[in-house]
Design a protein around this motif. Structure first.
Motif, PDB file in Angstrom:
ATOM      1  N   TYR A 171      24.696  63.366  59.713  1.00  0.00           N
ATOM      2  CA  TYR A 171      25.984  62.817  60.100  1.00  0.00           C
ATOM      3  C   TYR A 171      26.870  62.696  58.870  1.00  0.00           C
ATOM      4  O   TYR A 171      26.401  62.527  57.755  1.00  0.00           O
ATOM      5  CB  TYR A 171      25.831  61.439  60.758  1.00  0.00           C
ATOM      6  CG  TYR A 171      25.243  60.381  59.858  1.00  0.00           C
ATOM      7  CD1 TYR A 171      26.058  59.602  59.043  1.00  0.00           C
ATOM      8  CD2 TYR A 171      23.864  60.165  59.800  1.00  0.00           C
ATOM      9  CE1 TYR A 171      25.521  58.632  58.216  1.00  0.00           C
ATOM     10  CE2 TYR A 171      23.318  59.213  58.968  1.00  0.00           C
ATOM     11  CZ  TYR A 171      24.154  58.438  58.183  1.00  0.00           C
ATOM     12  OH  TYR A 171      23.631  57.491  57.353  1.00  0.00           O
ATOM     13  N   PRO A 180      27.045  53.174  65.619  1.00  0.00           N
ATOM     14  CA  PRO A 180      25.619  53.154  65.271  1.00  0.00           C
ATOM     15  C   PRO A 180      24.851  54.358  65.778  1.00  0.00           C
ATOM     16  O   PRO A 180      23.868  54.766  65.157  1.00  0.00           O
ATOM     17  CB  PRO A 180      25.117  51.849  65.898  1.00  0.00           C
ATOM     18  CG  PRO A 180      26.142  51.478  66.911  1.00  0.00           C
ATOM     19  CD  PRO A 180      27.435  51.990  66.388  1.00  0.00           C
ATOM     20  N   GLU A 181      25.291  54.947  66.896  1.00  0.00           N
ATOM     21  CA  GLU A 181      24.544  56.101  67.423  1.00  0.00           C
ATOM     22  C   GLU A 181      24.615  57.298  66.494  1.00  0.00           C
ATOM     23  O   GLU A 181      23.750  58.180  66.537  1.00  0.00           O
ATOM     24  CB  GLU A 181      25.042  56.481  68.824  1.00  0.00           C
ATOM     25  CG  GLU A 181      26.496  56.904  68.904  1.00  0.00           C
ATOM     26  CD  GLU A 181      27.430  55.764  69.251  1.00  0.00           C
ATOM     27  OE1 GLU A 181      28.534  56.018  69.757  1.00  0.00           O
ATOM     28  OE2 GLU A 181      27.032  54.592  69.003  1.00  0.00           O
ATOM     29  N   THR A 184      21.533  57.664  64.348  1.00  0.00           N
ATOM     30  CA  THR A 184      20.250  57.966  64.995  1.00  0.00           C
ATOM     31  C   THR A 184      20.324  59.260  65.797  1.00  0.00           C
ATOM     32  O   THR A 184      19.727  59.360  66.873  1.00  0.00           O
ATOM     33  CB  THR A 184      19.825  56.804  65.908  1.00  0.00           C
ATOM     34  OG1 THR A 184      20.886  56.550  66.857  1.00  0.00           O
ATOM     35  CG2 THR A 184      19.546  55.545  65.113  1.00  0.00           C
ATOM     36  N   GLY A 186      23.116  60.734  67.096  1.00  0.00           N
ATOM     37  CA  GLY A 186      24.213  60.881  68.041  1.00  0.00           C
ATOM     38  C   GLY A 186      25.422  61.597  67.501  1.00  0.00           C
ATOM     39  O   GLY A 186      26.330  61.944  68.263  1.00  0.00           O
ATOM     40  N   THR A 191      30.477  61.446  71.969  1.00  0.00           N
ATOM     41  CA  THR A 191      31.123  61.291  73.270  1.00  0.00           C
ATOM     42  C   THR A 191      32.400  60.478  73.081  1.00  0.00           C
ATOM     43  O   THR A 191      32.621  59.886  72.012  1.00  0.00           O
ATOM     44  CB  THR A 191      30.187  60.561  74.240  1.00  0.00           C
ATOM     45  OG1 THR A 191      29.902  59.260  73.705  1.00  0.00           O
ATOM     46  CG2 THR A 191      28.882  61.333  74.440  1.00  0.00           C
ATOM     47  N   SER A 194      32.194  57.158  71.336  1.00  0.00           N
ATOM     48  CA  SER A 194      32.026  57.200  69.881  1.00  0.00           C
ATOM     49  C   SER A 194      33.383  57.134  69.192  1.00  0.00           C
ATOM     50  O   SER A 194      33.580  56.385  68.232  1.00  0.00           O
ATOM     51  CB  SER A 194      31.292  58.478  69.462  1.00  0.00           C
ATOM     52  OG  SER A 194      30.042  58.584  70.090  1.00  0.00           O
ATOM     53  N   ASN A 235      26.337  49.063  71.848  1.00  0.00           N
ATOM     54  CA  ASN A 235      25.842  49.900  72.947  1.00  0.00           C
ATOM     55  C   ASN A 235      27.005  50.718  73.506  1.00  0.00           C
ATOM     56  O   ASN A 235      27.946  50.156  74.066  1.00  0.00           O
ATOM     57  CB  ASN A 235      25.241  49.023  74.032  1.00  0.00           C
ATOM     58  CG  ASN A 235      24.624  49.832  75.161  1.00  0.00           C
ATOM     59  OD1 ASN A 235      24.813  51.054  75.247  1.00  0.00           O
ATOM     60  ND2 ASN A 235      23.891  49.170  76.023  1.00  0.00           N
ATOM     61  N   PRO A 236      26.964  52.044  73.405  1.00  0.00           N
ATOM     62  CA  PRO A 236      28.077  52.863  73.917  1.00  0.00           C
ATOM     63  C   PRO A 236      28.397  52.605  75.383  1.00  0.00           C
ATOM     64  O   PRO A 236      29.550  52.712  75.793  1.00  0.00           O
ATOM     65  CB  PRO A 236      27.586  54.298  73.708  1.00  0.00           C
ATOM     66  CG  PRO A 236      26.576  54.214  72.604  1.00  0.00           C
ATOM     67  CD  PRO A 236      25.912  52.871  72.786  1.00  0.00           C
TER      68      PRO A 236
END
Length: 444
Positions: A171, A180-181, A184, A186, A191, A194, A235-236
């Motif tokens: 990333y 945060p995604e 890990t 994402g 999306t 984000s 949390n998305p």
């Protein structure tokens, strides 16, 4: 690589450095060699020699070119992607980026709303083409009078498209703005939520001038801070899912900030419509429920408490239904504050316990169910109401799921020394719950 006086591609003469702070590119002030233009221009070239960087740079130019004629996206005036290094030419924005307007934005709520909406319009243009920006921050919105354009699509990615990032570059992005995604895996499958996370961080930075890593409400109107917090939920699934949804929430927030509508009156009217549907039609409309929750969250605490007193029991059944359940965490946080004051009314602890049991029995998320139980135990203990305690015991002994059992055990550990220690463990269906009760007894 290029200095003052150098001629690039036989067409542009360098007259100074504009910026070399970008991740992949350096920007230089240039003049056309053959003919003058009515406005100043700059040239951005790829400063990194490796093929991966050049591929990303070329992809940025191609993405920008797809928005030719779009007033909300940076325009490419000329480019040469086969030259080494590849480059493109754009208008020079003498007003700089959005961070230079921060003081004016902070001091003028009307201008604040206008600029935030323009930012959303810019990103909406990208999302309409299934393009995620992935590096939103104040510096990537350029100012041209009262207008702004989104720039720097070097990390942008089309939904479903491949990526040029290797395993060693999981990333990229700007510290403090990354969701945060991205940390890990994402990043490669970004999306709209984000980008919405980064928009929330950008709003916060502009309004406060503070590091966006940690959000603090100080200096931000509560209605606007509510929107920012939801944008930046870890949390998305709990964030606004689209720019249109975020724009609607922002309008509601500034209705409060700018006193365009009486928040309490509007919320009470919305609640009345919901209650009518629930009681006479025995149905609900998702958008009405979520809109009401947004309105209520933006009210002052005393107004919000007054509304919570008016919520019918059936409302709590609805809260645990999809897709409304994604709003449940914020509601429970507000309800916890409300209930601690409300149970000073002697019998209200039973109402709190019944309301939380409705959520506990129907929510699909262990964390939300555990939070509802926590609120109910607090109310029962504060008011010393045996009926409320019995409702809590019923919730606790009903747990059979292992994941929920672990979450409930953590709640019981927080309430050691209270009535929960006296629950008969033979009634428990979860080992984790039973062990937590025994541990509470031993600790006393």
């Amino acid at each position: 690589m290029f200095g003052v006086g150098d001629v690039i591609d036989g067409k542009y003469r360098v007259r100074g450095i504009c910026s070399s702070a970008g991740g992949m590119g350096t920007i230089v002030h240039v003049d056309p060699v053959t003919s003058a233009l009515p406005y100043a221009i700059v040239l951005k070239y790829c400063k990194e020699p490796d093929p991966e960087a050049k591929a990303r740079f070329s992809r940025e130019v191609r993405y920008l070119a797809d928005f030719a004629g779009n007033s909300m996206v940076l325009q490419v005036l000329d480019s040469n992607l086969t030259m080494d290094p590849p480059y493109f030419v754009m208008k020079y924005y003498a007003d700089g980026d959005l961070s230079r307007l921060a003081v004016r934005i902070q001091g003028d709520p009307g201008f604040q709303e206008s600029m935030f909406n323009k930012m959303l319009d810019c990103i909406s243009e990208l999302h309409a083409r299934r393009l995620q920006h992935r590096d939103i921050k104040p510096q990537n919105f350029l100012v041209d009078g009262e207008a702004i354009v989104v720039s720097d699509l070097g990390l942008a990615k089309e939904v479903g498209a491949g990526t040029t990032f290797t395993v060693s570059h999981q990333y990229w992005g700007s510290h403090g703005y990354l969701p945060p995604e991205f940390l890990t895996g994402g990043f490669k499958a970004a999306t709209p939520p984000s980008d919405i996370f980064m928009l929330g961080k950008t709003f916060y930075t502009i309004l406060t001038g503070r590091d966006p890593v940690y959000l603090a409400a100080l200096g931000v109107h509560p209605a606007v801070f509510y929107v920012i917090e939801r944008c930046c939920d870890l949390n998305p699934a709990n964030r606004y899912s689209t720019i249109a949804e975020l724009k609607q929430a922002l309008r509601l927030a500034y209705d409060v900030v700018l006193a365009r509508a009486k928040g309490m009156g509007t919320a009470r009217q919305a609640l009345s419509q919901i209650v009518t549907r629930l009681s006479s039609e025995r149905k609900y409309v998702v958008d009405e429920i979520t809109g009401f929750l947004d309105l209520m969250a933006m009210l002052q605490e005393d107004e919000r408490s007054a509304l919570m007193h008016e919520l019918p029991g059936t409302f709590y059944y609805v809260l645990a239904q999809q897709p409304i359940e994604s709003r449940l965490r914020g509601f429970l946080d507000q309800y916890a504050v409300f209930s601690r004051a409300a149970v000073q009314t002697f019998s209200y602890a039973e109402t709190v316990a019944d309301n939380m049991k409705a959520i506990f029995d129907r929510s699909s998320v262990p964390g939300y169910r555990a939070k509802a139980l926590d609120i109910a135990i607090d109310a029962a203990e504060l008011a010393h109401r045996f009926a409320a305690m019995d409702t809590c015991k019923e919730m606790i002994t009903s747990v059979a799921d292992d994941e929920l059992g672990i979450a409930v055990a953590a709640v019981l550990a927080r309430h050691r020394g209270t009535f929960v220690d006296g629950i008969e463990t033979s009634r428990c269906h979860s080992d984790a719950v039973g062990n937590a009760i025994l541990a509470g007894r031993r600790a006393v």
